[in-house]
Scaffold this active site. Structure first.
Site, PDB file in Angstrom:
ATOM      1  CG  HIS A  24     -15.146   0.643   4.345  1.00 45.72           C
ATOM      2  ND1 HIS A  24     -14.388   0.278   3.267  1.00 45.72           N
ATOM      3  CD2 HIS A  24     -16.421   0.671   3.878  1.00 45.72           C
ATOM      4  CE1 HIS A  24     -15.150   0.102   2.201  1.00 45.72           C
ATOM      5  NE2 HIS A  24     -16.389   0.327   2.552  1.00 45.72           N
ATOM      6  CG  ASP A  32     -11.455  -1.199   0.625  1.00 42.83           C
ATOM      7  OD1 ASP A  32     -10.279  -0.852   0.836  1.00 42.83           O
ATOM      8  OD2 ASP A  32     -12.325  -1.221   1.507  1.00 42.83           O
ATOM      9  CG  HIS A  81      -7.201  -2.479   2.917  1.00 39.97           C
ATOM     10  ND1 HIS A  81      -7.318  -1.118   2.668  1.00 39.97           N
ATOM     11  CD2 HIS A  81      -5.940  -2.665   3.377  1.00 39.97           C
ATOM     12  CE1 HIS A  81      -6.180  -0.516   2.967  1.00 39.97           C
ATOM     13  NE2 HIS A  81      -5.326  -1.428   3.396  1.00 39.97           N
ATOM     14  CG  HIS A  95     -10.987   0.294   9.501  1.00 44.15           C
ATOM     15  ND1 HIS A  95     -10.273   1.363   8.980  1.00 44.15           N
ATOM     16  CD2 HIS A  95     -10.055  -0.538  10.022  1.00 44.15           C
ATOM     17  CE1 HIS A  95      -8.984   1.179   9.175  1.00 44.15           C
ATOM     18  NE2 HIS A  95      -8.823   0.036   9.805  1.00 44.15           N
ATOM     19  CG  ASP A 122     -11.531   2.580   1.788  1.00 41.43           C
ATOM     20  OD1 ASP A 122     -10.781   3.572   1.712  1.00 41.43           O
ATOM     21  OD2 ASP A 122     -11.489   1.766   2.729  1.00 41.43           O
ATOM     22  CG  ASP A 140      -8.047   2.288   1.295  1.00 39.32           C
ATOM     23  OD1 ASP A 140      -8.650   1.639   0.417  1.00 39.32           O
ATOM     24  OD2 ASP A 140      -8.016   1.928   2.480  1.00 39.32           O
ATOM     25  CD  GLU A 186     -11.427   3.932   6.449  1.00 39.15           C
ATOM     26  OE1 GLU A 186     -10.603   4.704   6.982  1.00 39.15           O
ATOM     27  OE2 GLU A 186     -11.948   2.965   7.037  1.00 39.15           O
TER      28      GLU A 186
END
Length: 303
Positions: free
Chosen positions: A104, A126, A128, A143, A229, A231, A275
């Site tokens: 990222h 994301d 995160h 990232h 992202d 994730d 990612e």
């Protein structure tokens, strides 16, 4: 959207702590990205991959920032500067940049290029927050810093490769966050960034949250950049990511969110998919999902 699409790969893994994400662009292409976009009527040009240095033989601490710690910061800076130029060229040629990561950290370059000449809002999907800095990071992995870099936080302020002046924190929306470091939490609460956690999605529904995020990103801006992202999704849906966090969105929620981005009134100017790690994936399922979600964001529908 009537613009052609310019696909650009950035096989970067310098910002992550697990190898394999550098193969993400190839995996997404192999999953049929261009074919998906052709099927819904787009003219696509694949610009290939940006050249990225490999970590082998390099000391991650050889070029530390003036204060704090960020691994491979000089190399990341170089890649992001060249990526910014490449994305700006795609925009100048009348095309829509679709950037394939890579970790990222590449978002610093793609946002800088897409937002070069106009005020731009950002919707950041994301798990995160990506709001650490060299002085707050627990890992040193870049990232985990790109959003802070784009907004010029801490030692990124006034830099010649981050700190994008046409992106204001008040026009940035984080969607689906569920893993935040304590220092990030404090920094986000002190900022004008709007954060929608997974609890917000649970309580209000993903389409309502995305509509609110778009209201934030389009308030007084000329364009929107979307950073996705993988994730963001639950690991059961997207196993091939380096930093999975349980409790993410479902397959259908993800598609519903992307479909909302394709509404005619949304001035989406650029997008990145990051990612995807084929080494950790299951039969390229995450890369296939990335290709599907890009198509949904660009207008693919059941009917």
């Amino acid at each position: 959207m009537d613009r052609p699409i310019g696909v650009l790969g950035v096989p970067m893994d310098l910002g992550a702590d697990r190898r394999g994400v550098d193969m993400g662009p190839s995996a997404i292409r192999y999953a049929g990205l261009v074919e998906e976009l052709h099927d819904i009527g787009y003219d696509c040009r694949d610009h290939g991959d940006l050249r990225v240095p490999r970590p082998e033989g390099r000391d991650p601490d050889s070029t530390p920032p003036d204060d704090g710690h960020a691994k491979y910061l000089a190399e990341t800076r170089d890649v992001c500067q060249r990526l910014g130029e490449a994305v700006a060229d795609i925009v100048d040629n009348g095309a829509f940049p679709l950037v394939l990561g890579g970790d990222h950290s590449i978002a610093v370059g793609s946002v800088a290029g897409a937002a070069r000449d106009r005020r731009t809002g950002v919707v950041w999907f994301d798990a995160h927050a990506d709001f650490n800095t060299p002085t707050t990071t627990p890992s040193g992995n870049v990232h985990g810093m790109p959003l802070a870099a784009i907004l010029g936080a801490d030692s990124f302020a006034g830099s010649d490769w981050a700190d994008v002046p046409t992106v204001d924190a008040e026009n940035v929306a984080l969607v689906g966050v569920r893993s935040v470091d304590e220092t990030e939490r404090e920094a986000l609460l002190d900022s004008d960034v709007t954060v929608y956690t997974m609890s917000d999605i649970d309580a209000r529904g993903v389409t309502t949250v995305v509509e609110d995020a778009l209201s934030v990103a389009t308030d007084g801006t000329d364009a929107v950049h979307v950073s996705l992202d993988l994730d963001w999704l639950d690991p059961g849906e997207a196993p091939g990511v380096g930093t999975p966090v349980r409790g993410g969105v479902s397959y259908r929620e993800a598609h519903a969110a992307m479909e909302r981005l394709a509404a005619p009134e949304v001035p989406m100017r650029s997008m990145e998919l990051v990612e995807v790690n084929p080494i950790l994936d299951d039969h390229n399922a995450t890369a296939e999902l990335a290709a599907e979600l890009a198509a949904s964001a660009l207008g693919k529908r059941v009917l």
